[in-house]
Design a protein around this motif. Structure first.
Motif, PDB file in Angstrom:
ATOM      1  N   LEU A  89       0.829  -1.210   0.000  1.00 53.97           N
ATOM      2  CA  LEU A  89       0.000   0.000   0.000  1.00 53.97           C
ATOM      3  C   LEU A  89       0.861   1.257   0.000  1.00 53.97           C
ATOM      4  N   LYS A  90       0.507   2.199  -0.854  1.00 46.55           N
ATOM      5  CA  LYS A  90       1.154   3.505  -0.816  1.00 46.55           C
ATOM      6  C   LYS A  90       0.522   4.337   0.302  1.00 46.55           C
ATOM      7  N   THR A  91       1.349   5.124   0.973  1.00 49.15           N
ATOM      8  CA  THR A  91       0.824   5.910   2.093  1.00 49.15           C
ATOM      9  C   THR A  91       1.346   7.345   1.984  1.00 49.15           C
ATOM     10  N   ALA A  92       0.732   8.101   1.090  1.00 50.50           N
ATOM     11  CA  ALA A  92       1.173   9.471   0.832  1.00 50.50           C
ATOM     12  C   ALA A  92       1.138  10.334   2.083  1.00 50.50           C
ATOM     13  N   ASN A  93       0.253  10.009   3.005  1.00 49.52           N
ATOM     14  CA  ASN A  93       0.104  10.807   4.216  1.00 49.52           C
ATOM     15  C   ASN A  93       0.583  10.078   5.463  1.00 49.52           C
ATOM     16  N   GLY A  94       1.407   9.021   5.274  1.00 47.59           N
ATOM     17  CA  GLY A  94       1.840   8.261   6.442  1.00 47.59           C
ATOM     18  C   GLY A  94       0.679   7.478   7.024  1.00 47.59           C
ATOM     19  N   THR A  95       0.835   7.083   8.289  1.00 53.65           N
ATOM     20  CA  THR A  95      -0.278   6.381   8.941  1.00 53.65           C
ATOM     21  C   THR A  95      -0.233   6.617  10.437  1.00 53.65           C
ATOM     22  N   THR A  96      -1.229   6.118  11.091  1.00 52.38           N
ATOM     23  CA  THR A  96      -1.228   6.100  12.558  1.00 52.38           C
ATOM     24  C   THR A  96      -1.481   4.677  13.012  1.00 52.38           C
ATOM     25  N   TYR A  97      -0.931   4.335  14.162  1.00 55.14           N
ATOM     26  CA  TYR A  97      -1.239   3.055  14.801  1.00 55.14           C
ATOM     27  C   TYR A  97      -2.067   3.431  16.017  1.00 55.14           C
ATOM     28  N   ASN A  98      -3.354   3.170  15.940  1.00 57.26           N
ATOM     29  CA  ASN A  98      -4.241   3.632  17.006  1.00 57.26           C
ATOM     30  C   ASN A  98      -4.394   2.568  18.087  1.00 57.26           C
ATOM     31  N   ALA A  99      -4.167   2.975  19.301  1.00 60.08           N
ATOM     32  CA  ALA A  99      -4.430   2.119  20.457  1.00 60.08           C
ATOM     33  C   ALA A  99      -5.242   2.964  21.432  1.00 60.08           C
ATOM     34  N   TYR A 100      -5.968   2.294  22.302  1.00 65.75           N
ATOM     35  CA  TYR A 100      -6.909   3.024  23.158  1.00 65.75           C
ATOM     36  C   TYR A 100      -6.841   2.493  24.588  1.00 65.75           C
ATOM     37  N   CYS A 101      -7.202   3.369  25.501  1.00 64.44           N
ATOM     38  CA  CYS A 101      -7.239   3.008  26.916  1.00 64.44           C
ATOM     39  C   CYS A 101      -8.632   3.332  27.447  1.00 64.44           C
ATOM     40  N   VAL A 102      -9.257   2.363  28.096  1.00 63.88           N
ATOM     41  CA  VAL A 102     -10.612   2.548  28.629  1.00 63.88           C
ATOM     42  C   VAL A 102     -10.557   2.332  30.137  1.00 63.88           C
ATOM     43  N   ARG A 103     -10.999   3.346  30.890  1.00 66.57           N
ATOM     44  CA  ARG A 103     -10.977   3.231  32.353  1.00 66.57           C
ATOM     45  C   ARG A 103     -12.375   2.914  32.873  1.00 66.57           C
ATOM     46  N   GLY A 104     -12.477   1.861  33.662  1.00 70.79           N
ATOM     47  CA  GLY A 104     -13.723   1.533  34.340  1.00 70.79           C
ATOM     48  C   GLY A 104     -13.532   1.646  35.840  1.00 70.79           C
ATOM     49  N   SER A 105     -14.633   1.451  36.585  1.00 67.69           N
ATOM     50  CA  SER A 105     -14.530   1.596  38.040  1.00 67.69           C
ATOM     51  C   SER A 105     -13.712   0.473  38.671  1.00 67.69           C
ATOM     52  N   GLU A 106     -13.539  -0.631  37.930  1.00 68.09           N
ATOM     53  CA  GLU A 106     -12.803  -1.750  38.520  1.00 68.09           C
ATOM     54  C   GLU A 106     -11.594  -2.158  37.675  1.00 68.09           C
ATOM     55  N   GLY A 107     -11.078  -1.226  36.925  1.00 67.12           N
ATOM     56  CA  GLY A 107      -9.872  -1.558  36.176  1.00 67.12           C
ATOM     57  C   GLY A 107      -9.800  -0.847  34.845  1.00 67.12           C
ATOM     58  N   VAL A 108      -8.660  -1.051  34.200  1.00 68.14           N
ATOM     59  CA  VAL A 108      -8.364  -0.366  32.935  1.00 68.14           C
ATOM     60  C   VAL A 108      -8.169  -1.418  31.848  1.00 68.14           C
ATOM     61  N   ALA A 109      -8.659  -1.087  30.668  1.00 64.69           N
ATOM     62  CA  ALA A 109      -8.419  -1.957  29.501  1.00 64.69           C
ATOM     63  C   ALA A 109      -7.585  -1.203  28.482  1.00 64.69           C
ATOM     64  N   VAL A 110      -6.635  -1.898  27.880  1.00 62.05           N
ATOM     65  CA  VAL A 110      -5.882  -1.358  26.744  1.00 62.05           C
ATOM     66  C   VAL A 110      -6.351  -2.121  25.508  1.00 62.05           C
ATOM     67  N   ILE A 111      -6.744  -1.371  24.496  1.00 61.29           N
ATOM     68  CA  ILE A 111      -7.244  -2.009  23.280  1.00 61.29           C
ATOM     69  C   ILE A 111      -6.244  -1.767  22.153  1.00 61.29           C
ATOM     70  N   ASP A 112      -5.597  -2.827  21.739  1.00 65.97           N
ATOM     71  CA  ASP A 112      -4.557  -2.843  20.710  1.00 65.97           C
ATOM     72  C   ASP A 112      -3.310  -2.082  21.175  1.00 65.97           C
ATOM     73  N   THR A 113      -2.206  -2.355  20.472  1.00 66.43           N
ATOM     74  CA  THR A 113      -0.977  -1.608  20.769  1.00 66.43           C
ATOM     75  C   THR A 113      -0.498  -0.998  19.451  1.00 66.43           C
ATOM     76  N   VAL A 114       0.797  -0.817  19.284  1.00 69.35           N
ATOM     77  CA  VAL A 114       1.323  -0.131  18.095  1.00 69.35           C
ATOM     78  C   VAL A 114       2.487  -0.936  17.512  1.00 69.35           C
ATOM     79  N   LYS A 115       2.988  -0.460  16.395  1.00 68.18           N
ATOM     80  CA  LYS A 115       4.172  -1.060  15.780  1.00 68.18           C
ATOM     81  C   LYS A 115       5.356  -0.915  16.745  1.00 68.18           C
ATOM     82  N   GLU A 116       6.225  -1.911  16.706  1.00 73.60           N
ATOM     83  CA  GLU A 116       7.301  -1.959  17.709  1.00 73.60           C
ATOM     84  C   GLU A 116       8.143  -0.679  17.727  1.00 73.60           C
TER      85      GLU A 116
END
Lengths: 428, 95
Positions: A29-56
């Motif tokens: 794939l050509k990427t004229a505008n680069g890219t992002t590696y999106n990861a997310y953090c969700v905080r709940g009352s009883e803990g935190v979830a991390v959803i996906d990570t990024v390129k090394e």
């Protein structure tokens, strides 16, 4: 570069990484505008979830952002929506830093997880549609959305916030630090390009996934690449529904089976064979056979045609022991679309050795086409008798397309004799 | 010699074979849409689906079982290069 976590909603942050200088992704794939590696953090009352990570090679930014919104010992859940290395590059280090976290992956992801972490003794939970994991006052729901675009892919739905963490679905390669779709530059071409190159071969699976996604009351789509879709997220779902429709109108009608015959010919011999194949196929009611000289065509429109066809036949001469390049060019482009179980066939005139036909048949089998009729090879100029064989070959292809062929029954001895004869023919 | 009938659903051909024949010996010659890699039971390229007649197939060897499990194959899948037909009617398709 500003390395800050970005809030999407109360207790939900983007903790991904930007890769603005990338100009080619995964070779394809050509990427004229680069890219992002999106990861997310969700905080709940009883803990935190991390959803996906990024390129090394972007792990440092990821951890810096994560540390702004959570302590490692709070992380209870790590969700991997997709295990490709651009989303799991930071996983081993995250697991080391957050030993209390439990991994949630799809059933199919298990093989890939073991391959990535090079360990057989992993602790994880496999998730399917309907499974949930509680963070106390909020709950992650898993949606099984395989083959978008790997067997392992899934989406995660945060029902209380109306956020869909969609993995590569609805993603694109477009890096703009403003992140949100209502703030970034025009990324429409990237969205379309990404769909065409990544999701299109899996159209049926896109449609299955949309059945799960369309009923959701979406407030925001958080994909694994590109802008976060907070403004009118439903528009992107509707666009996927449109993109998953056939590219071409079905003008042959639902009751007609379509056979596309592509050929190349130096001296007109393979062309005459192609015409005879077409004429034979057209004799069968309910079949529309079409002839295309590959020498005068571009690959891309033919790929669109093949996507909607029921059968494809290739006529190629043999030059230097091989089929000719335009045929391979088209065949190598068919990974863009789903050709599984379409009918395939090959034929061609040759001067000395004539390997092209069997090579093309093997390639089509590799692409998961069915090749029920053995191809025809003619030495140099086809005789009337040989053109009659080509005509019959076309008829037989058409009969297969219309389901009118009765099952052939042969013995192993007959099969061995056929194989032996064809080898002698090949080496004659 | 006991015989078996193996039907390749994708190409509409049934081959009558001696009991004990490996599927690959038939599928390659008949031109069924099965592809091959190592031919030694390691790569799983030739994984195929037994549509019916699994009871007429040889038991999985330890090697075949391991490779199928690693590839998360369903219970209807076998490796063409390993599985032998022992008799009766067997229907297969590319898997």
């Amino acid at each position: 570069m500003n390395v800050e976590a970005v809030e999407l909603a109360q207790g939900v942050h983007w903790i991904g990484a930007l890769d603005p200088d990338l100009r080619e992704f995964d070779i394809i794939l050509k990427t004229a505008n680069g890219t992002t590696y999106n990861a997310y953090c969700v905080r709940g009352s009883e803990g935190v979830a991390v959803i996906d990570t990024v390129k090394e090679n972007r792990a440092e930014d990821f951890f810096a952002r994560l540390e702004q919104v959570a302590a490692y010992d709070e992380i209870k859940v790590i969700v991997l929506n997709h295990l490709e290395p651009d989303h799991t590059g930071a996983l081993p280090e995250l697991m080391r830093r957050a030993p209390n976290a439990r991994l949630y992956i799809s059933f199919k992801a298990q093989i890939m997880l073991k391959a990535l972490l090079k360990s057989e003794e992993l602790v994880y939970t496999t998730a399917k549609t309907g499974d949930t994991v509680s963070l106390g006052d909020r709950t992650l729901h898993f949606l099984h959305t395989p083959f978008l675009h790997w067997p392992d892919t899934q989406c995660t739905w945060l029902v209380e916030s109306g956020i869909l963490f969609s993995g590569d679905v609805f993603g694109c390669h477009f890096c703009d630090p403003r992140l949100f779709n209502d703030r970034v530059g025009d990324f429409r071409f990237s969205f379309e390009y990404y769909y065409q190159h990544i999701m299109r071969p899996f159209r049926e699976h896109v449609l299955d996934a949309l059945e799960l996604i369309e009923p959701l009351d979406l407030r925001l789509i958080a994909p694994a690449h590109g802008p976060i879709l907070r403004d009118a997220p439903g528009n992107y779902v509707r666009r996927y529904r449109q993109l998953a429709q056939p590219m071409l109108l079905n003008e042959a009608g639902d009751r007609a089976k379509t056979l596309l015959i592509f050929y190349l010919s130096s001296y007109g011999n393979t062309a005459r064979m192609a015409q005879a194949v077409r004429d034979g196929a057209e004799e069968i009611d309910g079949v529309r056979a079409s002839l295309f000289d590959l020498q005068g065509g571009e690959v891309a429109p033919f790929v669109d045609l093949v996507e909607e066809a029921d059968g494809i036949a290739f006529g190629s001469p043999t030059i230097n022991g091989d089929a000719v390049k335009p045929v391979w060019d088209l065949l190598s482009s068919l990974t863009m679309v789903n050709v599984r179980e379409k009918l395939g066939a090959a034929f061609g005139s040759y001067g000395w050795s004539g390997e092209a036909v069997t090579m093309l048949e093997d390639r089509m089998r590799g692409l998961k086409l069915r090749v029920p009729v053995k191809g025809i090879r003619v030495k140099l100029i086809p005789t009337d008798e040989e053109l009659t064989l080509c005509h019959a070959f076309g008829r037989e292809l058409a009969l297969h397309l219309t389901g009118q062929v009765t099952r052939k029954v042969i013995t192993m001895e007959e099969l061995n004799a056929q194989t032996s004869n064809s080898k002698e023919y090949l080496h004659a | 010699m006991p015989k078996a009938n193996v039907t390749f659903e994708d190409i509409g051909v049934t081959v009558t074979v001696p009991a004990g024949t490996r599927l690959i010996e038939i599928s390659e010659k008949v031109g069924a849409g099965i592809t091959y890699g190592c031919r030694e039971g390691e790569c799983a390229t030739c994984m195929m689906k037994i549509v019916s007649g699994m009871e007429h197939m040889s038991e999985r060897s330890v090697l075949e079982d391991k490779v199928l499990q690693e590839n998360m194959a369903g219970r209807h899948h076998r490796l063409a290069c390993q599985a032998q037909v022992l008799g009766g009617e067997v229907v297969v398709r590319p898997g």
